[in-house]
Scaffold this active site. Structure first.
Site, PDB file in Angstrom:
ATOM      1  N   LEU A 189     172.718  26.450  85.960  1.00 25.32           N
ATOM      2  CA  LEU A 189     171.529  26.425  84.916  1.00 25.32           C
ATOM      3  C   LEU A 189     170.357  25.784  85.406  1.00 25.32           C
ATOM      4  O   LEU A 189     169.148  26.032  85.117  1.00 25.32           O
ATOM      5  CB  LEU A 189     171.898  25.475  83.576  1.00 25.32           C
ATOM      6  CG  LEU A 189     173.120  26.259  83.168  1.00 25.32           C
ATOM      7  CD1 LEU A 189     173.505  25.568  81.550  1.00 25.32           C
ATOM      8  CD2 LEU A 189     173.129  27.657  82.745  1.00 25.32           C
ATOM      9  N   THR A 224     168.931  21.430  79.085  1.00 23.94           N
ATOM     10  CA  THR A 224     168.871  21.600  80.599  1.00 23.94           C
ATOM     11  C   THR A 224     167.704  20.725  81.204  1.00 23.94           C
ATOM     12  O   THR A 224     167.833  19.848  82.226  1.00 23.94           O
ATOM     13  CB  THR A 224     168.938  22.846  81.044  1.00 23.94           C
ATOM     14  OG1 THR A 224     170.220  23.319  80.532  1.00 23.94           O
ATOM     15  CG2 THR A 224     169.048  22.936  82.408  1.00 23.94           C
ATOM     16  N   HIS A 227     167.682  16.919  80.850  1.00 20.18           N
ATOM     17  CA  HIS A 227     168.681  16.539  81.689  1.00 20.18           C
ATOM     18  C   HIS A 227     168.351  16.339  83.055  1.00 20.18           C
ATOM     19  O   HIS A 227     168.326  15.314  83.971  1.00 20.18           O
ATOM     20  CB  HIS A 227     169.955  17.409  81.716  1.00 20.18           C
ATOM     21  CG  HIS A 227     171.198  16.933  82.690  1.00 20.18           C
ATOM     22  ND1 HIS A 227     172.401  16.347  82.190  1.00 20.18           N
ATOM     23  CD2 HIS A 227     171.238  17.248  83.924  1.00 20.18           C
ATOM     24  CE1 HIS A 227     173.027  16.149  82.946  1.00 20.18           C
ATOM     25  NE2 HIS A 227     172.686  16.483  84.245  1.00 20.18           N
ATOM     26  N   GLU A 228     167.642  17.170  83.759  1.00 23.47           N
ATOM     27  CA  GLU A 228     167.168  17.483  85.126  1.00 23.47           C
ATOM     28  C   GLU A 228     165.890  16.559  85.373  1.00 23.47           C
ATOM     29  O   GLU A 228     165.870  15.820  86.428  1.00 23.47           O
ATOM     30  CB  GLU A 228     166.688  18.793  85.673  1.00 23.47           C
ATOM     31  CG  GLU A 228     167.991  19.918  85.428  1.00 23.47           C
ATOM     32  CD  GLU A 228     169.142  19.558  86.078  1.00 23.47           C
ATOM     33  OE1 GLU A 228     169.216  18.689  87.015  1.00 23.47           O
ATOM     34  OE2 GLU A 228     170.216  19.998  85.870  1.00 23.47           O
ATOM     35  N   THR A 257     175.680   2.556  78.806  1.00 19.59           N
ATOM     36  CA  THR A 257     176.338   4.076  78.721  1.00 19.59           C
ATOM     37  C   THR A 257     177.623   3.769  79.024  1.00 19.59           C
ATOM     38  O   THR A 257     177.953   3.800  80.376  1.00 19.59           O
ATOM     39  CB  THR A 257     175.347   5.008  79.681  1.00 19.59           C
ATOM     40  OG1 THR A 257     175.535   4.460  81.070  1.00 19.59           O
ATOM     41  CG2 THR A 257     174.125   5.119  79.171  1.00 19.59           C
TER      42      THR A 257
END
Length: 803
Positions: A189, A224, A227-228, A257
């Protein structure tokens, strides 16, 4: 435990990672694999260097005050002849999603679980498409590049097609498919490059077009891109290195996290894969996995954490390239905070730049910013002009045509003129047999061959230094250009008078012989709808394609013994008019390919095939016109009949005979001039005659004919006068009339073949009046004009455009 130990583990971790993703056929992010590949390719990119990059973001936030960081963005859309060429609105929606996610304004923010709500952060980073390009010119922040090869096999090589300095712009490359060459199958992706790890000329995000935004090809969208971009700002996956040890310097190096043992999918809120969450963190109990984090692979992503915000801000404040990128002066220079800078550029594109006569061309306005008015001019088109934003246009006559667009707002007007922009092919095409020996000068496109590699060094070109029995040919420049795949398309051919057909061509090819699988693959396609759809009909690959021994240096001069002839049989379904052929070469790190002496031929039918005037045509004018048909296999004569009766039994029937000259459809025996006939509806047919008897008749076609009574400036066949001036004209034509009463009128303009190219309905008043129309979009030539009224009859005339 230092992070580089985790990266050293990548070498053993990648294969199992790929295997897992291949099962679902989706690889959500290939950034880790890309890092591993970079280390293998460049010895300077060591795990120690990566550790140094990570450490830049470690520790408390380097900024003690709240301040939004703004990031100018450029999006490079690398498409394949329009496939994947997403529209501007879809790109804007992607930027909107980034801003919502980074500012914690996303609509699903409320779905963050209560335990993690205190840690969900407004990252105070915003993105905007650049409005000033590197040369200081107006831009909308989008660059479009047509490269079918790299668009469908994108890796870092795609970045060299279009790149803006990364200390001034954040680069996003949008492609059709990503192929990083690590195998394992699956659909990647997107992937990113960490800041400072690798060349800054490749820094940014590569993403599939169907993951960019939330409209258009992306559907409802996903995270996506968010995220990137997180990777680009020095964030790792939440599952990085598994559970790790101390959260300050292992795993994702973020203490709010909770670590995850591995990448997971779906949305399992009870998931808890690690039990060391409280080591070094503020958590006092074992926590579930933070599957809503943008840096996970789960489907319910909706947050960055405060610790992740710290890492991103520290990167933006601690890396010189990113300091420059987000500096107030750079943000001001790129004008990203100006919501409406006004109209500054007129631009447009079309769905296809090569069409056939009377096919619809969809023009798409890509001007910016926010134009209010649009004024188009289409030379040779119908309509000639338009004020629509995205008009549809047809072209009645084959040729190469200019297009211009002017756009404006309340302050500015800007224009764009594109010379020879649209190519229109004959809807029937050249008749068989057809040969192409490439013995011409100039580009392929100027000689009826249309390539999709116009802006690249690889692909199809005219070659002046070698040919099969000649000095010229067409070649594919493959050597040294890696893995590329481009095509070249022919003009149209009329094969409707063939009972069987074939395409022969000579070719010469050598492989480089370097590595395995480095052999080219040649495909040949056929289209019957002017290239809108293609059917594969021929493949030659591997050793079967080679005509000479392997050669590691460029193959530039095929010898006479290295040329061979290939034949493709043409299936009967394609023996019709308007056929096109396409050669496509899949060059897999291989050598050059040469093609020459293309011939389309076959066995002629015994039945004459009519060509023009086309069936149901409307013709007008006191002139001679020609009946045209295609040659048959043999005959003594052709018999041509013209009648007002479809059974050809009326006293008005006219019959001609033409002595058969041969199999060529361009000789004078396949045409008959007609003149002096009265207005009316006519039927015509052609018969193949042998020893005095017609053996086969063609189909019967009809046309309507309206004669013009004169060629003077003033013609008064109606009850009103009608004068044209200036005549000849360069474009603007005045009509001087004198009507006896108010009436409804229709103005029609036809070209010399009788095709309607302009029609307008309007009201006229009684008395003398003058009106004008602009025909500057028409090509030079003679045109027929008719003004017809409801009550006062009609008058006709001719005018000449000359420049």
């Amino acid at each position: 435990m230092k992070f580089y130990f985790s990266l050293l583990l990548v070498a053993t971790f990648v294969p199992s990672f790929i295997s897992i993703k291949a099962q679902t056929n989706i690889i959500k992010c290939a950034t880790d694999e890309h890092v591993h590949h970079m280390m293998q390719e460049d010895p300077a990119l060591t795990p120690e260097l990566f550790e140094e990059v990570m450490e830049i973001s470690d520790g408390p936030m380097t900024q003690s005050f709240r301040s939004v960081k703004y990031v100018p963005v450029v999006v490079h859309v690398i498409h394949s002849n329009g496939v994947g060429d997403i529209d501007y609105e879809q790109i804007e929606s992607a930027i909107d999603m980034l801003n919502e996610d980074f500012r914690r304004l996303n609509s699903d923010a409320s779905q963050t679980r209560t335990a993690f709500q205190p840690y969900a952060a407004d990252s105070e980073v915003e993105f905007g498409l650049a409005k000033v390009d590197p040369s200081g010119q107006c831009t909308n922040g989008v660059v479009r590049v047509n490269n079918p090869s790299l668009s469908f096999a994108a890796d870092d090589a795609v970045k060299s097609l279009s790149y803006w300095p990364s200390d001034e712009y954040f680069n996003i490359w949008v492609v059709n498919e990503i192929d990083l060459g690590f195998g394992g199958g699956g659909i990647i992706l997107g992937y990113a490059q960490f800041p400072g790890f690798g060349s800054w000329s490749t820094y940014g995000v590569v993403i599939r077009h169907d993951r960019m935004g939330r409209i258009g090809t992306a559907g409802f969208g996903d995270r996506t891109l968010t995220h990137e971009v997180g990777h680009c700002f020095n964030l790792s996956h939440t599952f990085q290195s598994g559970c790790g040890s101390n959260c300050n310097n292992s795993g994702d190096r973020v203490c709010d996290t909770p670590p995850s043992a591995q990448d997971t999918y779906g949305c399992n809120f009870s998931q808890n894969t690690c039990s060391n969450d409280q080591i070094g963190s503020s958590f006092t109990t074992d926590m579930p996995d933070q599957i809503e984090n943008y840096m996970s692979y789960d489907d319910c992503q909706n947050m960055f954490s405060l610790g992740q915000k710290t890492r991103m801000i520290n990167a933006l404040n601690g890396i010189s390239q990113l300091i420059s990128l987000t500096s107030p002066s750079n943000v001001a220079d790129k004008d990203i905070l100006n919501p409406n800078p006004g109209v500054c550029k007129a631009d447009f594109e079309v769905d296809r730049r090569v069409v056939c006569e009377n096919q619809i061309v969809q023009y798409n306005d890509q001007s910016y910013f926010n134009p209010i008015t649009h004024n188009w001019s289409f030379t040779g088109g119908d309509p000639i002009t338009s004020t629509l934003q995205n008009p549809s246009v047809t072209y009645a006559v084959a040729g190469v045509y200019d297009v211009s667009l002017s756009v404006g707002d309340n302050t500015n007007v800007v224009s764009n003129f594109k010379q020879d922009f649209m190519t229109v092919l004959e809807d029937r095409g050249s008749t068989s047999p057809v040969t192409e020996d490439y013995e011409f000068t100039g580009e392929l496109r100027d000689n009826g061959w249309f390539v999709d590699n116009e802006a690249t060094g690889a692909g199809w070109f005219s070659y002046p230094n070698a040919g099969s029995g000649s000095t010229r040919s067409m070649y594919y420049n493959a050597h040294g250009n890696g893995e590329t795949k481009f095509s070249v398309e022919s003009s149209t051919y009329d094969l409707s008078n063939l009972t069987s057909g074939q395409l022969d061509f000579d070719y010469a090819y050598r492989s480089t012989g370097v590595g395995s699988g480095e052999l080219g693959l040649l495909r040949l396609y056929i289209s019957t709808d002017c290239g809108q759809n293609w059917a594969l009909n021929y493949i030659n690959a591997g050793a079967g394609l080679q005509t000479g021994s392997n050669q590691s240096w460029p193959f530039t001069f095929p010898s006479s013994t290295e040329w061979t002839t290939a034949t493709m049989n043409i299936p009967g379904v394609y023996l019709r008019e308007g056929v096109r052929f396409k050669f496509e070469f899949d060059a897999r790190n291989t050598n050059n390919l040469f093609i020459d002496n293309i011939m389309v031929s076959g066995s002629l039918t015994d039945k004459p095939v009519l060509v023009s005037p086309v069936n149901q045509a409307s013709l007008s004018g006191a002139m001679t016109f020609t009946l045209d048909w295609l040659a048959t296999s043999s005959a003594d004569e052709y018999v041509v009949q013209l009648d007002t009766d479809s059974l050809f039994t009326s006293p008005a029937k006219i019959e001609y005979t033409k002595t058969y000259l041969g199999s060529s459809s361009t000789d004078t025996d396949t045409e008959q001039d007609i003149s002096g006939i009265a207005s009316g509806t006519y039927f015509w047919r052609v018969g193949r005659q042998v020893t005095g008897a017609v053996q086969q008749w063609s189909d019967v076609w009809k046309f309507d004919y309206s004669s013009i009574t004169g060629v003077e400036d003033i013609l008064e066949s109606g009850a009103f006068s009608f004068q044209l001036f200036p005549n000849p004209t360069t474009g603007e034509l005045n009509f001087k009339t004198d009507f006896t009463e108010r009436d409804a009128a229709e103005l029609t303009v036809r070209d010399i073949s009788g095709r309607v190219i302009f029609i307008e309905n309007f009201q006229v008043n009684s008395g003398g009046q003058t009106f004008s129309r602009d025909f500057s979009g028409l090509a030079n030539g003679l045109y027929l004009v008719e003004l017809r009224t409801e009550k006062q009859g009609a008058v006709s005339n001719k005018f000449l455009i000359t420049r």
